[in-house]
Design a protein around this motif. Structure first.
Motif, PDB file in Angstrom:
ATOM      1  N   LYS A 273       0.827  -1.201   0.000  1.00  0.00           N
ATOM      2  CA  LYS A 273       0.000   0.000   0.000  1.00  0.00           C
ATOM      3  C   LYS A 273       0.865   1.257   0.000  1.00  0.00           C
ATOM      4  N   GLN A 274       1.889   1.288   0.833  1.00  0.00           N
ATOM      5  CA  GLN A 274       2.738   2.469   0.920  1.00  0.00           C
ATOM      6  C   GLN A 274       3.499   2.715  -0.372  1.00  0.00           C
ATOM      7  N   GLU A 275       3.958   1.639  -1.004  1.00  0.00           N
ATOM      8  CA  GLU A 275       4.675   1.780  -2.278  1.00  0.00           C
ATOM      9  C   GLU A 275       3.755   2.357  -3.347  1.00  0.00           C
ATOM     10  N   ARG A 276       2.479   1.944  -3.339  1.00  0.00           N
ATOM     11  CA  ARG A 276       1.530   2.477  -4.315  1.00  0.00           C
ATOM     12  C   ARG A 276       1.236   3.946  -4.059  1.00  0.00           C
ATOM     13  N   MET A 277       1.148   4.320  -2.796  1.00  0.00           N
ATOM     14  CA  MET A 277       0.880   5.713  -2.438  1.00  0.00           C
ATOM     15  C   MET A 277       2.007   6.638  -2.891  1.00  0.00           C
ATOM     16  N   ASN A 278       3.232   6.117  -2.805  1.00  0.00           N
ATOM     17  CA  ASN A 278       4.404   6.949  -3.081  1.00  0.00           C
ATOM     18  C   ASN A 278       4.978   6.744  -4.478  1.00  0.00           C
ATOM     19  N   ALA A 279       4.306   5.953  -5.299  1.00  0.00           N
ATOM     20  CA  ALA A 279       4.839   5.634  -6.626  1.00  0.00           C
ATOM     21  C   ALA A 279       4.896   6.868  -7.521  1.00  0.00           C
ATOM     22  N   GLU A 280       5.884   6.865  -8.391  1.00  0.00           N
ATOM     23  CA  GLU A 280       5.974   7.917  -9.392  1.00  0.00           C
ATOM     24  C   GLU A 280       4.768   7.816 -10.329  1.00  0.00           C
ATOM     25  N   PRO A 281       4.324   8.937 -10.921  1.00  0.00           N
ATOM     26  CA  PRO A 281       3.165   8.896 -11.818  1.00  0.00           C
ATOM     27  C   PRO A 281       3.343   7.878 -12.946  1.00  0.00           C
ATOM     28  N   LEU A 282       2.272   7.147 -13.211  1.00  0.00           N
ATOM     29  CA  LEU A 282       2.308   6.130 -14.266  1.00  0.00           C
ATOM     30  C   LEU A 282       2.041   6.722 -15.644  1.00  0.00           C
ATOM     31  N   PHE A 283       1.476   7.955 -15.684  1.00  0.00           N
ATOM     32  CA  PHE A 283       1.047   8.531 -16.952  1.00  0.00           C
ATOM     33  C   PHE A 283       1.465   9.993 -17.062  1.00  0.00           C
ATOM     34  N   ALA A 284       1.499  10.437 -18.293  1.00  0.00           N
ATOM     35  CA  ALA A 284       1.648  11.858 -18.592  1.00  0.00           C
ATOM     36  C   ALA A 284       0.677  12.187 -19.716  1.00  0.00           C
ATOM     37  N   ILE A 285       0.286  13.447 -19.813  1.00  0.00           N
ATOM     38  CA  ILE A 285      -0.569  13.862 -20.921  1.00  0.00           C
ATOM     39  C   ILE A 285       0.266  13.886 -22.198  1.00  0.00           C
ATOM     40  N   LYS A 286      -0.275  13.324 -23.264  1.00  0.00           N
ATOM     41  CA  LYS A 286       0.446  13.278 -24.533  1.00  0.00           C
ATOM     42  C   LYS A 286       0.758  14.693 -25.019  1.00  0.00           C
ATOM     43  N   PRO A 287       1.961  14.912 -25.508  1.00  0.00           N
ATOM     44  CA  PRO A 287       2.308  16.235 -26.037  1.00  0.00           C
ATOM     45  C   PRO A 287       1.318  16.679 -27.114  1.00  0.00           C
ATOM     46  N   GLY A 288       0.901  17.917 -27.026  1.00  0.00           N
ATOM     47  CA  GLY A 288      -0.047  18.459 -28.004  1.00  0.00           C
ATOM     48  C   GLY A 288      -1.495  18.285 -27.627  1.00  0.00           C
ATOM     49  N   SER A 289      -1.776  17.531 -26.562  1.00  0.00           N
ATOM     50  CA  SER A 289      -3.161  17.322 -26.138  1.00  0.00           C
ATOM     51  C   SER A 289      -3.623  18.474 -25.250  1.00  0.00           C
ATOM     52  N   THR A 290      -4.902  18.814 -25.378  1.00  0.00           N
ATOM     53  CA  THR A 290      -5.493  19.874 -24.564  1.00  0.00           C
ATOM     54  C   THR A 290      -6.549  19.279 -23.649  1.00  0.00           C
ATOM     55  N   ILE A 291      -6.428  19.529 -22.361  1.00  0.00           N
ATOM     56  CA  ILE A 291      -7.411  19.055 -21.388  1.00  0.00           C
ATOM     57  C   ILE A 291      -8.328  20.219 -21.045  1.00  0.00           C
ATOM     58  N   GLU A 292      -9.617  20.057 -21.350  1.00  0.00           N
ATOM     59  CA  GLU A 292     -10.597  21.112 -21.099  1.00  0.00           C
ATOM     60  C   GLU A 292     -11.251  20.918 -19.726  1.00  0.00           C
ATOM     61  N   LYS A 293     -11.918  21.939 -19.255  1.00  0.00           N
ATOM     62  CA  LYS A 293     -12.623  21.866 -17.975  1.00  0.00           C
ATOM     63  C   LYS A 293     -13.945  21.145 -18.203  1.00  0.00           C
ATOM     64  N   LYS A 294     -13.866  19.844 -18.428  1.00  0.00           N
ATOM     65  CA  LYS A 294     -15.019  19.016 -18.761  1.00  0.00           C
ATOM     66  C   LYS A 294     -14.991  17.732 -17.945  1.00  0.00           C
ATOM     67  N   HIS A 295     -15.976  16.873 -18.222  1.00  0.00           N
ATOM     68  CA  HIS A 295     -16.126  15.585 -17.564  1.00  0.00           C
ATOM     69  C   HIS A 295     -15.405  14.519 -18.388  1.00  0.00           C
ATOM     70  N   TYR A 296     -14.535  13.752 -17.742  1.00  0.00           N
ATOM     71  CA  TYR A 296     -13.788  12.684 -18.399  1.00  0.00           C
ATOM     72  C   TYR A 296     -14.098  11.346 -17.727  1.00  0.00           C
ATOM     73  N   ILE A 297     -14.113  10.287 -18.515  1.00  0.00           N
ATOM     74  CA  ILE A 297     -14.262   8.936 -17.966  1.00  0.00           C
ATOM     75  C   ILE A 297     -13.084   8.097 -18.439  1.00  0.00           C
ATOM     76  N   VAL A 298     -12.309   7.604 -17.478  1.00  0.00           N
ATOM     77  CA  VAL A 298     -11.159   6.747 -17.755  1.00  0.00           C
ATOM     78  C   VAL A 298     -11.648   5.293 -17.822  1.00  0.00           C
ATOM     79  N   ILE A 299     -11.199   4.575 -18.852  1.00  0.00           N
ATOM     80  CA  ILE A 299     -11.659   3.192 -19.067  1.00  0.00           C
ATOM     81  C   ILE A 299     -10.489   2.227 -18.921  1.00  0.00           C
ATOM     82  N   ASP A 300     -10.703   1.178 -18.128  1.00  0.00           N
ATOM     83  CA  ASP A 300      -9.701   0.116 -18.022  1.00  0.00           C
ATOM     84  C   ASP A 300     -10.429  -1.224 -17.949  1.00  0.00           C
ATOM     85  N   ASP A 301      -9.686  -2.301 -18.150  1.00  0.00           N
ATOM     86  CA  ASP A 301     -10.320  -3.619 -18.107  1.00  0.00           C
ATOM     87  C   ASP A 301     -10.470  -4.129 -16.679  1.00  0.00           C
ATOM     88  N   LEU A 302      -9.431  -3.950 -15.845  1.00  0.00           N
ATOM     89  CA  LEU A 302      -9.416  -4.591 -14.530  1.00  0.00           C
ATOM     90  C   LEU A 302      -9.030  -3.597 -13.439  1.00  0.00           C
TER      91      LEU A 302
END
Length: 209
Positions: free
Chosen positions: A150-179
């Motif tokens: 649990k502690q390692e997960r809390m302190n882990a480095e970020p797994l993701f970054a926003i792709k260069p050139g992408s714009t994040i708007e002040k909107k609603h987003y839904i992240v999709i994963d399998d598991l």
């Protein structure tokens, strides 16, 4: 037509609505379908209190439990690369997402893992569900969160970054994963979106372990 899982013949009774909507019936037989169990597990936010991910995720929905039938399905779909099995749960995803007023963002695979698996399994399900989506993340690490404390997960480095050139708007987003296993992956993704300006971030996963 044969069941995609057990390959037994299925007799599909045609209907007028099915003909007009170009629906060919369910991809698996009733016997296989009954092996998958819906989940009603509620998200436990308590373990994230006090961490930087505490308020990253605004909601979570998972569809199925991680039972033996689902383990077998995932093994065949992801590891044996049986890509046609993306159709098995496509309608479940479509029912959840088709009327949502949100930007759909799948969790990406690390490039090395994508090369090994040959196809992006989450993207493929969304394609079969006819749900439009955008790729906003690039994966910065290829690690298995379930093996960490649990502690390692809390302190882990970020797994993701926003792709260069992408714009994040002040909107609603839904992240999709399998598991959903520990919740780390979707929270890392949600925090990246929130930090970039997203107004609300939810997660939808096919399976809850």
């Amino acid at each position: 037509m044969n069941c995609l899982l057990c390959h037994s013949p299925m007799i599909i009774q045609p209907t007028w609505s099915g003909l007009f909507l170009n629906k060919i019936g369910p991809p698996i037989c009733e016997r296989c379908s009954k092996k998958f169990e819906k989940t009603d597990i509620k998200e436990d936010k308590a373990e994230w209190i006090g961490s930087i991910y505490e308020n990253s995720l605004d909601g979570l929905t998972s569809v199925y439990q991680y039972n033996e039938a689902m383990k077998d399905y995932l093994h065949q779909y992801k590891f044996l690369q049986d890509a046609i099995l993306s159709k098995v749960f496509a309608e479940d995803m479509r029912a959840l997402l088709k009327n949502r007023k949100a930007i759909i963002v799948p969790i990406p695979m690390h490039p090395e893992k994508l090369k090994k698996r040959t196809f992006a399994h989450v993207d493929r399900i969304l394609d079969d569900a006819r749900i439009p989506y955008v790729h906003l993340f690039e994966k910065t690490a290829d690690v298995t969160q379930g093996e960490k404390s649990k502690q390692e997960r809390m302190n882990a480095e970020p797994l993701f970054a926003i792709k260069p050139g992408s714009t994040i708007e002040k909107k609603h987003y839904i992240v999709i994963d399998d598991l959903y296993t520990t919740g780390t992956t979707v929270r890392h993704a949600a925090k990246v979106l929130k930090d970039a300006g997203a107004a609300k971030v939810e997660a939808v996963t096919l399976i809850r372990a």
